[in-house]
Design an enzyme around this catalytic site. Structure first.
Site, PDB file in Angstrom:
ATOM      1  N   GLY A  46       0.843  -1.203   0.000  1.00 38.38           N
ATOM      2  CA  GLY A  46       0.000   0.000   0.000  1.00 38.38           C
ATOM      3  C   GLY A  46       0.873   1.245   0.000  1.00 38.38           C
ATOM      4  O   GLY A  46       1.868   1.306   0.708  1.00 38.38           O
ATOM      5  N   ARG A  83      13.354  10.485  -2.552  1.00 39.43           N
ATOM      6  CA  ARG A  83      14.141  11.710  -2.787  1.00 39.43           C
ATOM      7  C   ARG A  83      15.457  11.660  -2.005  1.00 39.43           C
ATOM      8  O   ARG A  83      16.537  11.935  -2.556  1.00 39.43           O
ATOM      9  CB  ARG A  83      13.300  12.913  -2.354  1.00 39.43           C
ATOM     10  CG  ARG A  83      14.024  14.244  -2.335  1.00 39.43           C
ATOM     11  CD  ARG A  83      13.044  15.326  -1.881  1.00 39.43           C
ATOM     12  NE  ARG A  83      13.648  16.634  -1.779  1.00 39.43           N
ATOM     13  CZ  ARG A  83      14.202  17.106  -0.677  1.00 39.43           C
ATOM     14  NH1 ARG A  83      14.252  16.362   0.421  1.00 39.43           N
ATOM     15  NH2 ARG A  83      14.711  18.316  -0.664  1.00 39.43           N
ATOM     16  N   ARG A 105       0.983  -4.813  -5.146  1.00 38.67           N
ATOM     17  CA  ARG A 105       1.185  -6.041  -4.374  1.00 38.67           C
ATOM     18  C   ARG A 105       1.495  -7.067  -5.448  1.00 38.67           C
ATOM     19  O   ARG A 105       0.817  -7.140  -6.459  1.00 38.67           O
ATOM     20  CB  ARG A 105      -0.079  -6.398  -3.600  1.00 38.67           C
ATOM     21  CG  ARG A 105      -0.520  -5.239  -2.671  1.00 38.67           C
ATOM     22  CD  ARG A 105      -1.613  -5.652  -1.723  1.00 38.67           C
ATOM     23  NE  ARG A 105      -2.256  -4.502  -1.099  1.00 38.67           N
ATOM     24  CZ  ARG A 105      -1.817  -3.862  -0.008  1.00 38.67           C
ATOM     25  NH1 ARG A 105      -0.718  -4.272   0.593  1.00 38.67           N
ATOM     26  NH2 ARG A 105      -2.478  -2.841   0.490  1.00 38.67           N
ATOM     27  N   ASP A 154       6.153  -5.634   5.984  1.00 35.31           N
ATOM     28  CA  ASP A 154       6.903  -6.876   6.207  1.00 35.31           C
ATOM     29  C   ASP A 154       6.795  -7.878   5.051  1.00 35.31           C
ATOM     30  O   ASP A 154       7.725  -8.648   4.814  1.00 35.31           O
ATOM     31  CB  ASP A 154       6.603  -7.502   7.573  1.00 35.31           C
ATOM     32  CG  ASP A 154       5.144  -7.815   7.779  1.00 35.31           C
ATOM     33  OD1 ASP A 154       4.359  -7.630   6.828  1.00 35.31           O
ATOM     34  OD2 ASP A 154       4.779  -8.241   8.889  1.00 35.31           O
ATOM     35  N   THR A 196       4.372   2.057   5.599  1.00 41.92           N
ATOM     36  CA  THR A 196       2.982   1.591   5.580  1.00 41.92           C
ATOM     37  C   THR A 196       2.202   2.410   6.597  1.00 41.92           C
ATOM     38  O   THR A 196       2.719   2.686   7.686  1.00 41.92           O
ATOM     39  CB  THR A 196       2.829   0.084   5.919  1.00 41.92           C
ATOM     40  OG1 THR A 196       1.461  -0.168   6.291  1.00 41.92           O
ATOM     41  CG2 THR A 196       3.718  -0.356   7.066  1.00 41.92           C
ATOM     42  N   ASP A 207      -0.059   1.450   8.359  1.00 42.38           N
ATOM     43  CA  ASP A 207      -0.563   0.600   9.448  1.00 42.38           C
ATOM     44  C   ASP A 207       0.307   0.561  10.697  1.00 42.38           C
ATOM     45  O   ASP A 207      -0.128   0.068  11.738  1.00 42.38           O
ATOM     46  CB  ASP A 207      -0.743  -0.835   8.940  1.00 42.38           C
ATOM     47  CG  ASP A 207      -1.919  -0.955   7.984  1.00 42.38           C
ATOM     48  OD1 ASP A 207      -2.724  -0.010   7.910  1.00 42.38           O
ATOM     49  OD2 ASP A 207      -2.032  -1.991   7.310  1.00 42.38           O
ATOM     50  N   ASP A 228       2.703  -1.421  11.504  1.00 42.59           N
ATOM     51  CA  ASP A 228       2.687  -2.795  12.011  1.00 42.59           C
ATOM     52  C   ASP A 228       3.946  -3.562  11.593  1.00 42.59           C
ATOM     53  O   ASP A 228       3.878  -4.738  11.250  1.00 42.59           O
ATOM     54  CB  ASP A 228       1.432  -3.529  11.516  1.00 42.59           C
ATOM     55  CG  ASP A 228       1.377  -3.625  10.004  1.00 42.59           C
ATOM     56  OD1 ASP A 228       2.167  -2.936   9.316  1.00 42.59           O
ATOM     57  OD2 ASP A 228       0.556  -4.406   9.492  1.00 42.59           O
ATOM     58  N   ARG A 285     -17.877  14.507  14.467  1.00 43.34           N
ATOM     59  CA  ARG A 285     -18.258  14.844  15.857  1.00 43.34           C
ATOM     60  C   ARG A 285     -19.279  15.993  15.881  1.00 43.34           C
ATOM     61  O   ARG A 285     -20.207  15.987  16.684  1.00 43.34           O
ATOM     62  CB  ARG A 285     -16.999  15.231  16.621  1.00 43.34           C
ATOM     63  CG  ARG A 285     -17.224  15.878  17.945  1.00 43.34           C
ATOM     64  CD  ARG A 285     -17.472  14.907  19.042  1.00 43.34           C
ATOM     65  NE  ARG A 285     -16.295  14.141  19.367  1.00 43.34           N
ATOM     66  CZ  ARG A 285     -16.303  13.116  20.205  1.00 43.34           C
ATOM     67  NH1 ARG A 285     -17.442  12.729  20.771  1.00 43.34           N
ATOM     68  NH2 ARG A 285     -15.211  12.458  20.461  1.00 43.34           N
ATOM     69  N   ARG A 334      -6.258  -3.780   8.260  1.00 45.58           N
ATOM     70  CA  ARG A 334      -6.844  -5.105   8.090  1.00 45.58           C
ATOM     71  C   ARG A 334      -6.346  -6.044   9.189  1.00 45.58           C
ATOM     72  O   ARG A 334      -7.079  -6.835   9.722  1.00 45.58           O
ATOM     73  CB  ARG A 334      -6.453  -5.641   6.701  1.00 45.58           C
ATOM     74  CG  ARG A 334      -7.407  -6.657   6.178  1.00 45.58           C
ATOM     75  CD  ARG A 334      -7.406  -6.840   4.691  1.00 45.58           C
ATOM     76  NE  ARG A 334      -6.198  -6.481   3.980  1.00 45.58           N
ATOM     77  CZ  ARG A 334      -6.206  -5.957   2.764  1.00 45.58           C
ATOM     78  NH1 ARG A 334      -7.331  -5.717   2.147  1.00 45.58           N
ATOM     79  NH2 ARG A 334      -5.068  -5.701   2.159  1.00 45.58           N
ATOM     80  N   SER A 348     -22.831  12.985  22.487  1.00 44.85           N
ATOM     81  CA  SER A 348     -22.108  12.588  21.273  1.00 44.85           C
ATOM     82  C   SER A 348     -21.229  11.363  21.538  1.00 44.85           C
ATOM     83  O   SER A 348     -20.410  11.379  22.458  1.00 44.85           O
ATOM     84  CB  SER A 348     -21.265  13.798  20.854  1.00 44.85           C
ATOM     85  OG  SER A 348     -20.155  13.379  20.132  1.00 44.85           O
ATOM     86  N   ARG A 387     -25.122   5.999  12.809  1.00 43.26           N
ATOM     87  CA  ARG A 387     -24.676   6.032  11.425  1.00 43.26           C
ATOM     88  C   ARG A 387     -23.281   5.411  11.356  1.00 43.26           C
ATOM     89  O   ARG A 387     -22.553   5.392  12.358  1.00 43.26           O
ATOM     90  CB  ARG A 387     -24.572   7.472  10.904  1.00 43.26           C
ATOM     91  CG  ARG A 387     -25.897   8.188  10.788  1.00 43.26           C
ATOM     92  CD  ARG A 387     -26.718   7.696   9.609  1.00 43.26           C
ATOM     93  NE  ARG A 387     -27.920   8.484   9.402  1.00 43.26           N
ATOM     94  CZ  ARG A 387     -29.094   8.241   9.972  1.00 43.26           C
ATOM     95  NH1 ARG A 387     -29.221   7.243  10.832  1.00 43.26           N
ATOM     96  NH2 ARG A 387     -30.138   8.999   9.694  1.00 43.26           N
TER      97      ARG A 387
HETATM   98  O1  F6P Z   1      -1.322  -0.846   3.270  1.00 47.60           O
HETATM   99  C1  F6P Z   1      -2.099  -0.915   4.362  1.00 47.60           C
HETATM  100  C2  F6P Z   1      -3.551  -0.812   4.059  1.00 47.60           C
HETATM  101  O2  F6P Z   1      -3.893   0.524   3.901  1.00 47.60           O
HETATM  102  C3  F6P Z   1      -4.413  -1.470   5.107  1.00 47.60           C
HETATM  103  O3  F6P Z   1      -4.648  -0.697   6.225  1.00 47.60           O
HETATM  104  C4  F6P Z   1      -5.633  -1.813   4.344  1.00 47.60           C
HETATM  105  O4  F6P Z   1      -6.275  -2.879   4.924  1.00 47.60           O
HETATM  106  C5  F6P Z   1      -5.097  -2.179   3.000  1.00 47.60           C
HETATM  107  O5  F6P Z   1      -3.895  -1.455   2.859  1.00 47.60           O
HETATM  108  C6  F6P Z   1      -6.022  -1.900   1.854  1.00 47.60           C
HETATM  109  O6  F6P Z   1      -5.398  -2.330   0.717  1.00 47.60           O
HETATM  110  P1  F6P Z   1      -5.932  -2.165  -0.763  1.00 47.60           P
HETATM  111  O7  F6P Z   1      -5.679  -0.770  -1.152  1.00 47.60           O
HETATM  112  O8  F6P Z   1      -5.123  -3.130  -1.533  1.00 47.60           O
HETATM  113  O9  F6P Z   1      -7.388  -2.479  -0.698  1.00 47.60           O
END
Ligand code: F6P
Length: 323
Positions: free
Chosen positions: A11, A21, A72, A103, A126, A128, A130, A155, A172, A216, A246
């Site tokens: 991603g 750069r 990917r 990773d 990334t 995330d 992670d 809000r 995810r 809220s 919502r």
């Molecule tokens: O790269 C991380 C991420 O943004 C995740 O948080 C998310 O689940 C995933 O990519 C979404 O990926 P795609 O753009 O391939 O749907």
């Protein structure tokens, strides 16, 4: 060393351009050319690259996404494809590869090194946050700031109408964005994939809060939450509470946009240091961060340990101070 290669993978994340750069300019200062592979490992496999010189990275530091593209690339799991790509890279005179990604991307990089002795360096990019071995990944800070801005706007409607909002943020496999967003945006609750069985606690907390007259309520839900993201959670919790609600899914809005100062700085440091590591003969390292400083971490450890535990203590904090 005369030529290095760089690719961005997985991603896209704000700050990736700043890393490219910095890598290009650090290489150029040492008289090394930089080949930018297009669209991640997909371009690497297809030998599609362009030489990126000093001037080509002007005016990219402030841009989100990655100007060399990303993807990917499941084909890279095939050892035969890796062998062909390594041979191709050598034939083009590319002597080492910088990989910006998460990773999964590092697993591919490490395989290239272990199987074909290609010098590789990793830069964690990334949203995330992670990746094991680093406190921060490039893109996380910007993504959380974007998510918080969106929650702040929702809000206003929640406060005006008394409606409860379930807001889904990305992640995810990771609750990092959700946890930090929840604390920073004053959410009443947060649900993440790494913590199960939080529902009854959340329902009790929300009921108590409604009884006390709070108007809220924002519940932040990570995309990978087991009940099926914000829609799944909203159905379960909303029905139990019997309060109008919502659902808002922030989606890819969080991935783009101008990188924050923090992301530009950490990306610039990582890009420069990754080149330095390769030039000085240190291969198989990731430029992570520890205690606010950049550090070199063996990619083998990053890949072996995979997903680090997020700050689950923020879950209790968000709830405790939500009023
Ligand atoms: O790269 C991380 C991420 O943004 C995740 O948080 C998310 O689940 C995933 O990519 C979404 O990926 P795609 O753009 O391939 O749907």
């Amino acid at each position: 060393m005369k030529r290095l290669g760089i690719l961005t993978s997985g991603g896209d994340a704000p700050g990736m351009n700043a890393a490219i750069r910095a890598a290009v300019r650090s290489a150029s200062a040492r008289g090394i050319e930089m080949a930018g592979y297009l669209n991640g490992f997909t371009g690497f496999v297809a030998n599609r690259y362009q030489l990126i010189d000093d001037r080509a990275v002007a005016n990219v530091i402030q841009r989100g996404g990655t100007f060399i593209g990303t993807s990917r690339c499941p084909e890279f799991l095939d050892p035969g494809i890796r062998a062909a790509a390594a041979a191709q890279m050598r034939a083009e005179g590319v002597e080492g590869l910088l990989v910006v990604g998460g990773d999964g991307s590092f697993r591919g990089a490490l395989a290239l090194q272990d199987e074909h002795q290609v010098p590789v360096a990793g830069i964690p990019g990334t949203i995330d946050n992670d990746v094991w071995g680093t406190d921060e990944t490039i893109g996380f800070d910007t993504a959380v700031n974007t998510a918080v801005l969106a929650v702040d706007q929702v809000r206003d409607t929640s406060e005006s109408t008394g409606m409860m909002f379930f807001i889904e943020v990305m992640g995810r496999r990771s609750g990092a964005i959700a946890l930090h967003t929840a604390v920073a945006a004053g959410a009443a609750g947060v649900l993440v994939p790494e913590a199960r069985d939080e529902f009854s606690k959340l329902i009790k907390h929300l009921k108590r809060s409604i009884e006390r007259g709070k108007r809220s309520h924002i519940i932040v839900v990570a995309e990978g939450e087991q009940a099926g993201g914000a829609f799944g959670v909203a159905k379960l919790v909303g029905e139990a509470i019997k309060s109008p609600y919502r659902v808002v899914v922030l989606g890819h809005i969080q991935r783009g946009g101008r990188p924050s100062v923090r992301d530009r700085v950490i990306a610039s440091e990582a890009g420069a240091l990754a080149v330095k590591a390769l030039v000085e003969g240190r291969t198989g390292v990731m430029i992570g961060r520890n205690g606010g400083r950049p550090v070199e971490v063996p990619l083998a450890d990053v890949v072996r340990n995979q997903h680090p535990a997020p700050r689950l203590d923020l879950l209790a904090l968000a709830e405790a101070i939500s009023g």
